[in-house]
Design a protein around this motif. Structure first.
Motif, PDB file in Angstrom:
ATOM      1  N   CYS A  57       0.859  -1.187   0.000  1.00 15.68           N
ATOM      2  CA  CYS A  57       0.000   0.000   0.000  1.00 15.68           C
ATOM      3  C   CYS A  57       0.898   1.240   0.000  1.00 15.68           C
ATOM      4  CB  CYS A  57      -0.907  -0.023   1.222  1.00 15.68           C
ATOM      5  SG  CYS A  57      -1.828   1.506   1.437  1.00 15.68           S
ATOM      6  N   CYS A 116      -0.236   3.216   3.653  1.00 13.83           N
ATOM      7  CA  CYS A 116       0.063   2.702   5.006  1.00 13.83           C
ATOM      8  C   CYS A 116       1.212   1.689   5.006  1.00 13.83           C
ATOM      9  CB  CYS A 116      -1.184   2.095   5.652  1.00 13.83           C
ATOM     10  SG  CYS A 116      -1.701   0.517   4.953  1.00 13.83           S
ATOM     11  N   CYS A 154      -6.094  -0.945  -0.997  1.00 15.33           N
ATOM     12  CA  CYS A 154      -5.645  -1.503   0.279  1.00 15.33           C
ATOM     13  C   CYS A 154      -6.860  -1.794   1.163  1.00 15.33           C
ATOM     14  CB  CYS A 154      -4.723  -0.503   0.974  1.00 15.33           C
ATOM     15  SG  CYS A 154      -4.355  -0.949   2.686  1.00 15.33           S
ATOM     16  N   SER A 213      -7.086  -2.222   4.277  1.00 11.56           N
ATOM     17  CA  SER A 213      -7.165  -1.609   5.600  1.00 11.56           C
ATOM     18  C   SER A 213      -7.333  -0.095   5.549  1.00 11.56           C
ATOM     19  CB  SER A 213      -5.990  -2.042   6.489  1.00 11.56           C
ATOM     20  OG  SER A 213      -4.792  -1.516   6.003  1.00 11.56           O
ATOM     21  N   CYS A 214      -6.747   0.595   4.540  1.00  9.89           N
ATOM     22  CA  CYS A 214      -6.895   2.062   4.533  1.00  9.89           C
ATOM     23  C   CYS A 214      -7.442   2.605   3.220  1.00  9.89           C
ATOM     24  CB  CYS A 214      -5.564   2.730   4.874  1.00  9.89           C
ATOM     25  SG  CYS A 214      -4.430   2.833   3.466  1.00  9.89           S
ATOM     26  N   GLY A 268      -6.037   2.901   0.517  1.00 13.43           N
ATOM     27  CA  GLY A 268      -4.996   3.595  -0.245  1.00 13.43           C
ATOM     28  C   GLY A 268      -4.691   2.872  -1.554  1.00 13.43           C
TER      29      GLY A 268
HETATM   30 ZN   LIG Z   1      -3.133   0.920   3.300  1.00 15.41          ZN
END
Ligand SMILES: [Zn+2]
Length: 505
Positions: A93, A96, A134, A136-137, A139
């Motif tokens: 990513c 992050c 991504c 989780s974020c 991105g």
């Molecule tokens: Zn990320």
């Protein structure tokens, strides 16, 4: 605990933790590293049972066990192809920094996507085209790179080395030694059971994807002619196996055909009897580890799933409540790729003489990790409480972590003496036995049901009077009394499946 509102894999994982099968990720008190697990007392007992089933299957089939180092210098892995080829495509990513396996991420976010181009360029393009981000974020993801799955280490100050990603390579390196040991006769059949390491990117499926695991691999070194003239094939030609060959998969079938081995060779599902025999042996090992034939199938790899040198590949798959069909074991026709490579890199002769000509033998291989079947067996053994007030495990008696539990009715000296003597007698007979004297008999039965102990033995006041002992059967919850002189023999027959409990009633 109920199974209704939970993912079944969580049910199995939490039961396994609670009852001491496995704990992790390890080391738990330091936060844990994914892909590492500790086996608790019951998990270790279960793994020992599985290993002993594997050993006896291989030994009966004519294999010899060897053990090689788990660390080898870089040159070995250059030769084996792992340094250049044992790689995963990864993407990081850009926001992050989290790293993911590119192909898995594509399939997670676009389940219908078909990955046809596995190159880094192809996967990078696909991430962009499908708008994969991504998880989780959210991105943006960077370009796909290759990442080697071997764990690197160093020998002394300056020699690069790797922890073995499979046991097979060590076996190949011993070929010259085998030729002498087996008095220049092929085929040569050997196996290993030992630790192997794969530095997976963020492994998430618990016990199914580990960075350190115990692997079993059996190899047959043989000549092309042996692959056709394989006398042991006659022993199994009438056996039926649940086969899912390429032809069926191409029609979209998921359900295997139950086919006689002789028929399977005739139909061309297998080209060579020796290879077909290996597939049968792999299946039989899983049967001996206690898997229900109804929950197993053999699936042939499609052409694009195979390593470039693999001439044929079939997997043993086990059906689980947790994950559906799980690939548990691979059977590979590796040709003479491995010995050829090691001959080239080591400059040693790894051939035999046939009619005075040097021939590099072929290799057939059965390979699997033990933790996967261990997980699948817990999954397959899980039983809802129903008439019992607890969920319980229906392990096949032969592989149950504890095979017999021994209870004195009460902790009184007149009962403890004979109970201890009986316990020791059962232990000495080779059965895995536990002594338990605490709580009511009902609670002790319950505790043993929870960990899948098939038989419980109770020593009471009748034992002192007439020498009889109660055996209680986990599955039916029925009880019978047998004389103590017959106890050990009866238990052994029950555990080995030579008699059914109902025949005693
Ligand atoms: Zn990320």
């Amino acid at each position: 605990m109920t199974t209704e509102d939970k993912d079944f894999s969580e049910v199995v994982a939490s039961l396994s933790k609670k009852r001491g099968f496995y704990w992790g990720p390890s080391p738990e008190i330091y936060g844990g590293s994914s892909g590492f697990y500790d086996l608790g007392p019951l998990g270790k007992l279960l793994k020992n049972r599985l290993e002993s089933a594997i050993r006896s299957s291989f030994v009966k089939a004519g294999f010899w066990e060897v053990e090689c180092p788990t660390v080898s210098p870089e040159m070995v892995w250059k030769a084996s192809g792992h340094l250049d080829g044992f790689i995963d495509p990864v993407t990081a990513c850009t926001k992050c920094g989290q790293v993911y396996r590119a192909d898995n991420l594509i399939l997670e976010q676009s389940p219908d996507a078909k990955i046809t181009d596995h190159t880094v360029e192809g996967l990078t393009k696909m991430l962009g085209d499908l708008g994969v981000v991504c998880p989780s974020c959210k991105g943006a993801l960077g370009p796909v790179e290759t990442y080697n799955l071997m764990l690197k280490t160093r020998l002394g100050l300056d020699q690069d080395a790797y922890l073995r990603p499979e046991t097979a390579t060590g076996t190949y390196l011993l070929f010259k030694r085998f030729v002498t040991f087996f008095r220049d006769k092929l085929p040569i059949q050997v196996f290993q059971i030992g630790k192997a390491y794969r530095n997976e990117i963020s492994p998430r499926q618990g016990m199914l994807r580990l960075r350190e695991f115990t692997q079993t691999e059996g190899q047959i070194f043989l000549l092309e002619q042996d692959e056709i003239d394989w006398p042991q094939f006659e022993d199994i030609e009438d056996e039926k196996l649940p086969l899912l060959p390429i032809q069926l998969q191409e029609k979209g079938d998921e359900k295997p055909l139950n086919v006689k081995m002789s028929e399977a060779v005739k139909k061309g599902y297998f080209q060579k009897p020796a290879y077909a025999w290996c597939v049968y042996l792999a299946f039989d090992i899983f049967r001996k580890m206690g898997f229900d034939v109804q929950k197993m199938r053999l699936r042939q790899h499609l052409m694009d799933e195979r390593a470039h040198y693999a001439k044929d590949a079939w997997d043993v798959e086990v059906h689980t409540e947790s994950f559906g069909w799980v690939e548990c074991c691979g059977v590979h026709d590796r040709g003479n790729y491995d010995l050829g490579r090691h001959q080239e890199f080591s400059k040693e002769n790894l051939h035999v003489k046939v009619d005075k000509k040097p021939i590099v033998p072929n290799v057939l291989e059965i390979a699997f990790g033990i933790e996967r079947p261990l997980y699948c067996l817990i999954d397959n053994s899980f039983q809802e409480g129903e008439e019992r007030d607890t969920n319980w495990l229906k392990f096949p008696p032969e592989v149950a972590p504890i095979q017999v539990a021994v209870f004195p009715l009460m902790g009184k000296p007149e009962l403890m003496g004979p109970a201890t003597e009986i316990f020791e007698g059962i232990v000495e007979s080779g059965l895995i036995t536990q002594f338990d004297q605490s709580g009511s008999i009902g609670r002790r039965y319950r505790r043993q049901d929870e960990v899948g102990t098939p038989f419980c033995v109770t020593i009471d006041y009748d034992t002192l009077e007439n020498g009889t002992i109660t055996i209680r059967d986990r599955d039916s919850m029925e009880q019978v009394r047998v004389h103590r002189d017959q106890l050990v023999g009866t238990l052994r027959n029950l555990v080995r499946g030579r008699i059914g409990f109902s025949s005693l009633i």
